[in-house]
Design a protein around this motif. Sequence first.
Motif, PDB file in Angstrom:
ATOM      1  N   GLU A   1     -10.156   2.125  -0.878  1.00  0.00           N
ATOM      2  CA  GLU A   1      -9.465   2.441  -2.140  1.00  0.00           C
ATOM      3  C   GLU A   1      -8.009   2.777  -1.857  1.00  0.00           C
ATOM      4  OE1 GLU A   1     -11.133   5.777  -4.221  1.00  0.00           O
ATOM      5  OE2 GLU A   1     -11.035   7.105  -2.486  1.00  0.00           O
ATOM      6  N   ILE A   2      -7.139   2.231  -2.697  1.00  0.00           N
ATOM      7  CA  ILE A   2      -5.712   2.427  -2.493  1.00  0.00           C
ATOM      8  C   ILE A   2      -4.991   2.671  -3.811  1.00  0.00           C
ATOM      9  CG2 ILE A   2      -5.716   0.892  -0.477  1.00  0.00           C
ATOM     10  CD1 ILE A   2      -4.272  -1.204  -2.261  1.00  0.00           C
ATOM     11  N   CYS A   3      -3.817   3.241  -3.669  1.00  0.00           N
ATOM     12  CA  CYS A   3      -2.811   3.176  -4.716  1.00  0.00           C
ATOM     13  C   CYS A   3      -1.767   2.211  -4.167  1.00  0.00           C
ATOM     14  CB  CYS A   3      -2.195   4.544  -4.996  1.00  0.00           C
ATOM     15  SG  CYS A   3      -0.844   4.494  -6.207  1.00  0.00           S
ATOM     16  N   GLY A   4      -1.536   1.133  -4.896  1.00  0.00           N
ATOM     17  CA  GLY A   4      -0.620   0.117  -4.412  1.00  0.00           C
ATOM     18  C   GLY A   4       0.460  -0.215  -5.416  1.00  0.00           C
ATOM     19  N   GLU A   5       1.350  -1.069  -4.992  1.00  0.00           N
ATOM     20  CA  GLU A   5       2.467  -1.474  -5.841  1.00  0.00           C
ATOM     21  C   GLU A   5       2.499  -2.991  -5.915  1.00  0.00           C
ATOM     22  OE1 GLU A   5       7.309  -1.266  -5.544  1.00  0.00           O
ATOM     23  OE2 GLU A   5       6.162   0.508  -4.921  1.00  0.00           O
ATOM     24  N   THR A   6       2.528  -3.522  -7.136  1.00  0.00           N
ATOM     25  CA  THR A   6       2.601  -4.965  -7.332  1.00  0.00           C
ATOM     26  C   THR A   6       4.023  -5.450  -7.079  1.00  0.00           C
ATOM     27  OG1 THR A   6       3.087  -4.749  -9.688  1.00  0.00           O
ATOM     28  CG2 THR A   6       0.757  -4.852  -9.054  1.00  0.00           C
ATOM     29  N   GLU A   7       4.197  -6.756  -7.012  1.00  0.00           N
ATOM     30  CA  GLU A   7       5.515  -7.312  -6.748  1.00  0.00           C
ATOM     31  C   GLU A   7       6.522  -6.970  -7.841  1.00  0.00           C
ATOM     32  OE1 GLU A   7       5.008 -11.472  -6.101  1.00  0.00           O
ATOM     33  OE2 GLU A   7       4.176 -11.232  -4.088  1.00  0.00           O
TER      34      GLU A   7
ATOM     35  N   PRO B   1     -11.964  -8.892   4.046  1.00  0.00           N
ATOM     36  CA  PRO B   1     -11.749  -7.992   5.189  1.00  0.00           C
ATOM     37  C   PRO B   1     -10.357  -7.374   5.287  1.00  0.00           C
ATOM     38  CG  PRO B   1     -11.507 -10.248   5.907  1.00  0.00           C
ATOM     39  CD  PRO B   1     -11.872 -10.313   4.449  1.00  0.00           C
ATOM     40  N   TYR B   2      -9.540  -7.492   4.245  1.00  0.00           N
ATOM     41  CA  TYR B   2      -8.178  -6.955   4.298  1.00  0.00           C
ATOM     42  C   TYR B   2      -8.130  -5.616   3.561  1.00  0.00           C
ATOM     43  CZ  TYR B   2      -7.408 -11.827   5.547  1.00  0.00           C
ATOM     44  OH  TYR B   2      -7.480 -13.059   6.138  1.00  0.00           O
ATOM     45  N   GLY B   3      -8.601  -4.562   4.216  1.00  0.00           N
ATOM     46  CA  GLY B   3      -8.682  -3.247   3.602  1.00  0.00           C
ATOM     47  C   GLY B   3      -7.353  -2.522   3.519  1.00  0.00           C
ATOM     48  N   GLY B   4      -7.418  -1.267   3.113  1.00  0.00           N
ATOM     49  CA  GLY B   4      -6.220  -0.526   2.757  1.00  0.00           C
ATOM     50  C   GLY B   4      -5.479   0.173   3.875  1.00  0.00           C
TER      51      GLY B   4
ATOM     52  N   VAL C   1      -4.081   8.228   3.829  1.00  0.00           N
ATOM     53  CA  VAL C   1      -3.230   7.542   4.793  1.00  0.00           C
ATOM     54  C   VAL C   1      -2.033   6.985   4.033  1.00  0.00           C
ATOM     55  CG1 VAL C   1      -3.067   5.635   6.437  1.00  0.00           C
ATOM     56  CG2 VAL C   1      -5.210   6.938   6.224  1.00  0.00           C
ATOM     57  N   LEU C   2      -0.833   7.323   4.494  1.00  0.00           N
ATOM     58  CA  LEU C   2       0.394   6.885   3.840  1.00  0.00           C
ATOM     59  C   LEU C   2       1.123   5.899   4.753  1.00  0.00           C
ATOM     60  CD1 LEU C   2       1.697  10.326   2.479  1.00  0.00           C
ATOM     61  CD2 LEU C   2       0.155   8.703   1.377  1.00  0.00           C
ATOM     62  N   PRO C   3       0.971   4.605   4.507  1.00  0.00           N
ATOM     63  CA  PRO C   3       1.597   3.598   5.384  1.00  0.00           C
ATOM     64  C   PRO C   3       3.103   3.680   5.441  1.00  0.00           C
ATOM     65  CG  PRO C   3      -0.112   2.591   4.057  1.00  0.00           C
ATOM     66  CD  PRO C   3       0.111   3.974   3.497  1.00  0.00           C
ATOM     67  N   VAL C   4       3.764   4.042   4.334  1.00  0.00           N
ATOM     68  CA  VAL C   4       5.220   4.113   4.294  1.00  0.00           C
ATOM     69  C   VAL C   4       5.623   5.511   3.866  1.00  0.00           C
ATOM     70  CG1 VAL C   4       7.340   3.166   3.310  1.00  0.00           C
ATOM     71  CG2 VAL C   4       5.378   1.670   3.694  1.00  0.00           C
ATOM     72  N   PRO C   5       6.319   6.283   4.731  1.00  0.00           N
ATOM     73  CA  PRO C   5       6.746   7.618   4.343  1.00  0.00           C
ATOM     74  C   PRO C   5       7.620   7.563   3.088  1.00  0.00           C
ATOM     75  CG  PRO C   5       7.065   7.274   6.684  1.00  0.00           C
ATOM     76  CD  PRO C   5       6.753   5.937   6.091  1.00  0.00           C
ATOM     77  N   ARG C   6       7.358   8.471   2.164  1.00  0.00           N
ATOM     78  CA  ARG C   6       8.120   8.492   0.915  1.00  0.00           C
ATOM     79  C   ARG C   6       8.556   9.911   0.621  1.00  0.00           C
ATOM     80  NH1 ARG C   6       7.149   3.810  -2.068  1.00  0.00           N
ATOM     81  NH2 ARG C   6       5.589   2.470  -1.134  1.00  0.00           N
ATOM     82  N   ASN C   7       9.545  10.013  -0.229  1.00  0.00           N
ATOM     83  CA  ASN C   7      10.029  11.324  -0.644  1.00  0.00           C
ATOM     84  C   ASN C   7       9.744  11.489  -2.131  1.00  0.00           C
ATOM     85  OD1 ASN C   7      11.198  11.960   1.885  1.00  0.00           O
ATOM     86  ND2 ASN C   7      12.915  10.609   1.421  1.00  0.00           N
ATOM     87  N   GLY C   8       9.593  12.739  -2.536  1.00  0.00           N
ATOM     88  CA  GLY C   8       9.453  13.013  -3.955  1.00  0.00           C
ATOM     89  C   GLY C   8       8.015  13.039  -4.404  1.00  0.00           C
ATOM     90  N   ALA C   9       7.821  13.066  -5.733  1.00  0.00           N
ATOM     91  CA  ALA C   9       6.519  13.271  -6.340  1.00  0.00           C
ATOM     92  C   ALA C   9       5.540  12.151  -6.068  1.00  0.00           C
ATOM     93  CB  ALA C   9       6.669  13.467  -7.844  1.00  0.00           C
ATOM     94  N   THR C  10       6.020  10.957  -5.746  1.00  0.00           N
ATOM     95  CA  THR C  10       5.113   9.837  -5.524  1.00  0.00           C
ATOM     96  C   THR C  10       4.834   9.617  -4.046  1.00  0.00           C
ATOM     97  OG1 THR C  10       6.957   8.260  -5.513  1.00  0.00           O
ATOM     98  CG2 THR C  10       5.856   8.668  -7.611  1.00  0.00           C
ATOM     99  N   ALA C  11       5.083  10.625  -3.226  1.00  0.00           N
ATOM    100  CA  ALA C  11       4.889  10.460  -1.771  1.00  0.00           C
ATOM    101  C   ALA C  11       3.426  10.409  -1.404  1.00  0.00           C
ATOM    102  CB  ALA C  11       5.559  11.610  -1.040  1.00  0.00           C
TER     103      ALA C  11
ATOM    104  N   VAL D   1       0.833  -1.194   0.000  1.00  0.00           N
ATOM    105  CA  VAL D   1       0.000   0.000   0.000  1.00  0.00           C
ATOM    106  C   VAL D   1       0.876   1.256   0.000  1.00  0.00           C
ATOM    107  CG1 VAL D   1      -1.805   1.286   1.199  1.00  0.00           C
ATOM    108  CG2 VAL D   1      -1.843  -1.223   1.210  1.00  0.00           C
ATOM    109  N   ARG D   2       0.741   2.052  -1.048  1.00  0.00           N
ATOM    110  CA  ARG D   2       1.467   3.313  -1.141  1.00  0.00           C
ATOM    111  C   ARG D   2       0.636   4.463  -0.567  1.00  0.00           C
ATOM    112  NH1 ARG D   2       5.670   3.043  -5.461  1.00  0.00           N
ATOM    113  NH2 ARG D   2       5.423   5.296  -5.700  1.00  0.00           N
ATOM    114  N   ALA D   3      -0.682   4.413  -0.770  1.00  0.00           N
ATOM    115  CA  ALA D   3      -1.591   5.413  -0.208  1.00  0.00           C
ATOM    116  C   ALA D   3      -2.984   4.806  -0.153  1.00  0.00           C
ATOM    117  CB  ALA D   3      -1.602   6.682  -1.050  1.00  0.00           C
TER     118      ALA D   3
END
Length: 325
Positions: free
Chosen positions: A65-71, A83-86, A315-325, A35-37
């Motif tokens: 609803e999420i923006c996520g990243e695949t493997e 029941p595994y929400g974002g 909600v941002l589970p992992v702090p990120r830097n830059g345009a995709t934060a 989960v990215r956001a």
Amino acid sequence: MQAWQVHEIGEPGEVMRLADVARPASGDGQVLLKVRAANINFPDALMCRGQYQVRPPLPFTPGLEICGETEDGRRVIANPALPYGGFAEYAVADAAALRDAPDALDDAESAALHIGYQTGWFGLHRRAGLEAGETLLVHAAAGGVGSAAVQLGKAAGATVIGVVGGAAKAAVARELGCDMVIDRREQDVIAAVKEATGGRGADVIYDPVGGQAYAQSAKVVAFEGRIVIVGFASGTIPSPALNHALVKNYSILGLHWGLYNTKNPKLVQHCHEQLTDLAARGAVKPLVSERVPLAGAADAVQRVADGVTTGRVAVLPVPRNGATA
């Protein structure tokens, strides 16, 4: 991983608990997403309260609803499989329902382009047939669902009247592009709309509120106008007077976007392509008013439930830097 869980029904701020849990396992036709956001929707609060039409088994993780990243590193938007929400570090989603995240938007904006904007597009275009030059009235115009409808209405060439509650939300609605903003706390909504339209009323009314907002809509809808019912954030489900609809020749249209995922999924993909194009052209840009860390999710969901936020809270589970934060 860390995830918020609801073990009992109640107010979000009281029943959501952050816990260390095992990563969810993807089933047949599903994928595991980092989960990215994750954006907060009013239905997240309704699920915590046990008032939503979908009632996942306890315990469950909210977050629709999420923006996520695949493997393999693909950036996508998705509806997590409950029941595994974002509101967690990882979620699972149906592989067939993944949509490419728009390059023009960051993670939080991409997540916000999903439910609210899909709902707005289907409501205004598929259901109401909004045309350029018509007048669109949007209730709760500064909220997550309403702000999407405002931008989509302007992109379609409509004159947009936004109804809000309070000066701060009025300022947000103006920034979103409303041609006229009515503060329901300070103004008579019915009189203001009639004055602004020369007594004709609004051609299309977008109502995610219900209750008094619907009563006002019925009084200001134009001849052959369309009232789109999106939700009942007020907590009151109105009972329309059908004889009144007959007298003014207006339509009352229901919109439950989620049904299209099973009834006509090709339309959902078509809508996503339209929204991606609008985002690339700068015609729409989701209003993300706040970005909070995972630890702040419960408080943020409660504030959305209380109606004190504007646009979307991410909600941002992992702090990120830059345009995709």
